[in-house]
Motif scaffolding. Structure first.
Motif, PDB file in Angstrom:
ATOM      1  N   ASP A   1       7.913   0.008   3.756  1.00  0.00           N
ATOM      2  CA  ASP A   1       6.776   0.012   4.668  1.00  0.00           C
ATOM      3  C   ASP A   1       6.161   1.411   4.614  1.00  0.00           C
ATOM      4  OD1 ASP A   1       5.979  -1.370   7.770  1.00  0.00           O
ATOM      5  OD2 ASP A   1       5.463   0.691   7.278  1.00  0.00           O
ATOM      6  N   PRO A   2       4.874   1.516   4.402  1.00  0.00           N
ATOM      7  CA  PRO A   2       4.251   2.845   4.259  1.00  0.00           C
ATOM      8  C   PRO A   2       4.448   3.737   5.485  1.00  0.00           C
ATOM      9  CG  PRO A   2       2.651   1.074   3.843  1.00  0.00           C
ATOM     10  CD  PRO A   2       3.910   0.409   4.263  1.00  0.00           C
ATOM     11  N   CYS A   3       4.431   3.145   6.686  1.00  0.00           N
ATOM     12  CA  CYS A   3       4.617   3.958   7.902  1.00  0.00           C
ATOM     13  C   CYS A   3       6.047   4.489   7.997  1.00  0.00           C
ATOM     14  CB  CYS A   3       4.323   3.136   9.158  1.00  0.00           C
ATOM     15  SG  CYS A   3       2.583   2.806   9.374  1.00  0.00           S
ATOM     16  N   VAL A   4       7.000   3.667   7.571  1.00  0.00           N
ATOM     17  CA  VAL A   4       8.404   4.101   7.594  1.00  0.00           C
ATOM     18  C   VAL A   4       8.606   5.235   6.600  1.00  0.00           C
ATOM     19  CG1 VAL A   4      10.778   3.407   7.085  1.00  0.00           C
ATOM     20  CG2 VAL A   4       9.276   1.873   8.391  1.00  0.00           C
TER      21      VAL A   4
ATOM     22  N   TYR B   1      10.036   5.207  14.718  1.00  0.00           N
ATOM     23  CA  TYR B   1       9.085   5.519  15.797  1.00  0.00           C
ATOM     24  C   TYR B   1       7.655   5.553  15.255  1.00  0.00           C
ATOM     25  CZ  TYR B   1       7.023   7.314  20.010  1.00  0.00           C
ATOM     26  OH  TYR B   1       6.245   7.435  21.134  1.00  0.00           O
ATOM     27  N   ASN B   2       7.491   6.134  14.086  1.00  0.00           N
ATOM     28  CA  ASN B   2       6.144   6.203  13.498  1.00  0.00           C
ATOM     29  C   ASN B   2       5.554   4.808  13.306  1.00  0.00           C
ATOM     30  OD1 ASN B   2       3.939   7.684  12.309  1.00  0.00           O
ATOM     31  ND2 ASN B   2       4.632   6.941  10.306  1.00  0.00           N
ATOM     32  N   THR B   3       6.423   3.840  12.997  1.00  0.00           N
ATOM     33  CA  THR B   3       5.964   2.474  12.748  1.00  0.00           C
ATOM     34  C   THR B   3       5.753   1.710  14.048  1.00  0.00           C
ATOM     35  OG1 THR B   3       7.254   2.547  10.709  1.00  0.00           O
ATOM     36  CG2 THR B   3       6.503   0.367  11.448  1.00  0.00           C
ATOM     37  N   VAL B   4       6.741   1.758  14.924  1.00  0.00           N
ATOM     38  CA  VAL B   4       6.670   0.969  16.161  1.00  0.00           C
ATOM     39  C   VAL B   4       5.513   1.458  17.041  1.00  0.00           C
ATOM     40  CG1 VAL B   4       7.922   0.307  18.258  1.00  0.00           C
ATOM     41  CG2 VAL B   4       9.145   0.448  16.077  1.00  0.00           C
ATOM     42  N   SER B   5       5.279   2.773  17.043  1.00  0.00           N
ATOM     43  CA  SER B   5       4.227   3.313  17.911  1.00  0.00           C
ATOM     44  C   SER B   5       2.827   2.886  17.462  1.00  0.00           C
ATOM     45  CB  SER B   5       4.311   4.841  17.955  1.00  0.00           C
ATOM     46  OG  SER B   5       3.963   5.382  16.696  1.00  0.00           O
ATOM     47  N   ARG B   6       2.709   2.346  16.248  1.00  0.00           N
ATOM     48  CA  ARG B   6       1.396   1.925  15.734  1.00  0.00           C
ATOM     49  C   ARG B   6       1.138   0.429  15.923  1.00  0.00           C
ATOM     50  NH1 ARG B   6      -0.455   6.281  12.264  1.00  0.00           N
ATOM     51  NH2 ARG B   6       1.198   7.823  12.289  1.00  0.00           N
TER      52      ARG B   6
ATOM     53  N   ALA C   1      10.885  -2.076  -3.407  1.00  0.00           N
ATOM     54  CA  ALA C   1       9.736  -2.201  -4.316  1.00  0.00           C
ATOM     55  C   ALA C   1       8.770  -1.042  -4.108  1.00  0.00           C
ATOM     56  CB  ALA C   1       9.036  -3.540  -4.077  1.00  0.00           C
ATOM     57  N   LEU C   2       8.395  -0.829  -2.849  1.00  0.00           N
ATOM     58  CA  LEU C   2       7.454   0.247  -2.543  1.00  0.00           C
ATOM     59  C   LEU C   2       8.067   1.613  -2.835  1.00  0.00           C
ATOM     60  CD1 LEU C   2       4.825   1.311  -1.175  1.00  0.00           C
ATOM     61  CD2 LEU C   2       6.078   1.241   0.988  1.00  0.00           C
ATOM     62  N   THR C   3       9.318   1.784  -2.400  1.00  0.00           N
ATOM     63  CA  THR C   3       9.937   3.102  -2.567  1.00  0.00           C
ATOM     64  C   THR C   3      10.155   3.424  -4.056  1.00  0.00           C
ATOM     65  OG1 THR C   3      12.130   2.117  -2.203  1.00  0.00           O
ATOM     66  CG2 THR C   3      11.050   3.107  -0.300  1.00  0.00           C
TER      67      THR C   3
ATOM     68  N   MET D   1       0.839  -1.191   0.000  1.00  0.00           N
ATOM     69  CA  MET D   1       0.000   0.000   0.000  1.00  0.00           C
ATOM     70  C   MET D   1       0.878   1.245   0.000  1.00  0.00           C
ATOM     71  SD  MET D   1      -3.026   0.869   2.709  1.00  0.00           S
ATOM     72  CE  MET D   1      -1.844   1.628   3.848  1.00  0.00           C
ATOM     73  N   THR D   2       0.722   2.065  -1.000  1.00  0.00           N
ATOM     74  CA  THR D   2       1.545   3.262  -1.124  1.00  0.00           C
ATOM     75  C   THR D   2       1.076   4.334  -0.131  1.00  0.00           C
ATOM     76  OG1 THR D   2       1.652   2.775  -3.475  1.00  0.00           O
ATOM     77  CG2 THR D   2       2.461   4.916  -2.778  1.00  0.00           C
ATOM     78  N   PRO D   3       2.026   4.925   0.613  1.00  0.00           N
ATOM     79  CA  PRO D   3       1.605   5.986   1.546  1.00  0.00           C
ATOM     80  C   PRO D   3       1.199   7.246   0.786  1.00  0.00           C
ATOM     81  CG  PRO D   3       3.988   5.801   1.518  1.00  0.00           C
ATOM     82  CD  PRO D   3       3.475   4.691   0.650  1.00  0.00           C
ATOM     83  N   THR D   4       0.426   8.069   1.438  1.00  0.00           N
ATOM     84  CA  THR D   4      -0.025   9.324   0.833  1.00  0.00           C
ATOM     85  C   THR D   4       0.488  10.494   1.675  1.00  0.00           C
ATOM     86  OG1 THR D   4      -2.007   9.415   2.199  1.00  0.00           O
ATOM     87  CG2 THR D   4      -2.168   8.211   0.106  1.00  0.00           C
ATOM     88  N   PHE D   5       0.246  11.702   1.195  1.00  0.00           N
ATOM     89  CA  PHE D   5       0.672  12.864   1.958  1.00  0.00           C
ATOM     90  C   PHE D   5      -0.032  12.920   3.313  1.00  0.00           C
ATOM     91  CE2 PHE D   5       0.369  17.388   3.133  1.00  0.00           C
ATOM     92  CZ  PHE D   5       1.717  17.608   3.340  1.00  0.00           C
TER      93      PHE D   5
END
Lengths: 327, 327
Positions: free
Chosen positions: B149-152, B57-62, B244-246, B1-5
């Motif tokens: 990873d989208p959160c990363v 942190y953004n990933t682990v905190s979720r 791949a995602l990036t 899943m591609t992250p968005t703004f």
């Protein structure tokens, strides 16, 4: 004329957008080394590599329009030199800077690169104030003093304002603030800012061994001088006595003067390199060195902020500090 | 899943007050060296010494509350290792980090100091993803990927948001942004942020010679791999192929991939030391190196921002860079 907190607020307005808003840095490794929670204000990241740009710009920018073409004259071992030269360049004002012939080459070269004319003098046999006065008289130029000037002190005080603002944003209550002290303009400015914004924080000055004039002056209550001939690697802090104006402020607002050795300083430079990725010149690291070397448990389990005031160090001197500390 | 703004904005909210708001730095000396106006985003000042703390942190905190006790597993040459270890420690979650045995000792020691269990592997003969998957399966732990990873990616994108915010405050219109690129999570995050906030700015990736997979992939339009056996001092950027995602993001949003040699990198490290008083590790200096070494006048007379992504370098390696550049 002693500056007030209102002068610092006014300086902050003048400097907004022109100075780097340096962050507060912290490392768990340095907290362990210090035995307290330690917040570092990295003013080597400031324009020209030291906090001195703040006071210099605040002062130079207030010179009357009809006196600007005559230029400014400053005397400095290097950081006030660069700060004044850069401020004058930004304001299109000619600058003459009187510097000791043994100042770090980097500081002399940078001062010239900021467009200033550099006049060298012999630190042991000439009086820099006299040379500067003569030049200023000859050209009808304005002298920008390194610390004994209310505008300079007010400009340096913006460092203290930023520290308090960041601590409030982070919900941190500061027990102590430690500030490098040569002529002590930065100490006086920060002490004034804290007196209004965070009066319960104890303010400490930090000086090199052999140049502990402020530490002794705080004890005696009057301006003490250093024994001539002392040496230290802290080239930015080698002054004979506290400033008159700055000591008037610091006598009332600074708790204790701390002292650190050259070895302490080099170890602090290496620790700041390794743990915070910042480059400190010797004088810039003196406050951190004093906290790390403190054996009186002054800061034990407290929250202390330390100003790292500059980073204008030659690569060879920096490598020496890293090598000695690695042994 | 591609992250968005929107994911980046959400990450910025999570990270507020937890990350260092690194400033934008500028030096007239570096502007002259680069032949353009150059703004430096010094992410070596970030917690753990690199931008990686943001995404980690953004990933682990979720991670869901009921999965936290099982811990996290990450694989990394060192900066994502430290970022994940520090994030997990802050959140009281156990961490296992799989690191190459030849990673800089400082990075391994720091990862352990942040409370993580470190498992070493042989970079040439073992596949780190397999080792991490096995550990995660065994412990029912959560893998924190270094870039795919989208959160990363969203966490790293907060670097881009801060650059744009600061440029707006300073009234600066950015022509170009250059970002260090290994797995390219930072590049992808920044490219996404700029696509929304500053769409006219050209985004460039920067890679070491021998590891220019993204540069070639941007030309061919598909993920290209590096020739095995290549060497570089940029330990943080030694990956076989783009993520791949990036790459899905970067293929559309990155203009050109720049490349710099190890010599270019060491000269850039020395220039950043001397002019901005910051400590870059080799991989962290690659974007600055690519701008200084660019002989195609890509940035001539333009305004460019460069991310300096990390500063976790051993004292010996740093001294080598300073010594070589002084010759």
């Amino acid at each position: 004329m002693t500056p007030t907190f209102a002068d610092i607020e006014d300086a902050a307005r003048v400097l907004k957008g022109l100075v780097v808003r340096t962050p507060l840095l912290e490392s768990p490794f340095l907290n362990e080394l210090a035995g307290c929670r330690l917040l570092i204000k990295p003013e080597m990241l400031q324009k020209t590599g030291s906090f001195k740009f703040r006071g210099a710009y605040n002062t130079v920018s207030r010179i009357a329009k009809d006196r600007r073409a005559n230029g400014v004259v400053a005397y400095s071992s290097g950081n006030h030199a660069q700060g004044t030269a850069a401020a004058a360049q930004l304001l299109n004002i000619p600058a003459v800077i009187v510097m000791p012939a043994d100042a770090p080459k980097l500081k002399i070269a940078n001062t010239k690169a900021y467009g200033a004319e550099v006049v060298l003098y012999d630190r042991d046999n000439e009086i820099r104030e006299d040379i500067a006065e003569a030049i200023a008289k000859d050209r009808n130029a304005t002298i920008v003093r390194p610390y004994d000037d209310p505008c300079v002190v007010a400009g340096q005080g913006t460092v203290g304002v930023e520290i308090v603002e960041d601590c409030i944003a982070l919900g941190i209550k500061l027990d102590a603030l430690v500030v490098p002290c040569g002529g002590c303009g930065l100490t006086a400015g920060c002490a004034l800012a804290f007196h209004t914004l965070s009066p319960k924080t104890q303010v400490y000055s930090a000086e090199p061994e052999g140049f502990d004039d402020t530490a002794r002056s705080l004890v005696s209550g009057q301006r003490e001088t250093n024994t001539p001939g002392a040496k230290s690697i802290c080239d930015a802090l080698l002054l004979p006595a506290p400033g008159a104006l700055t000591f008037e402020i610091n006598r009332d607002l600074v708790s204790v003067g701390l002292v650190a050795s050259d070895d302490d300083v080099q170890r602090a430079m290496a620790a700041l390199f390794l743990r915070l990725k910042i480059v400190s010149e010797p004088g810039g690291a003196i406050a951190a060195a004093a906290v790390f070397a403190d054996d009186k448990e002054t800061f034990k389990d407290k929250v202390a902020a330390v100003v790292c005031s500059g980073g204008n160090v030659d690569s060879a001197a920096f490598q020496t500090a890293l090598s000695i500390s690695n042994q």
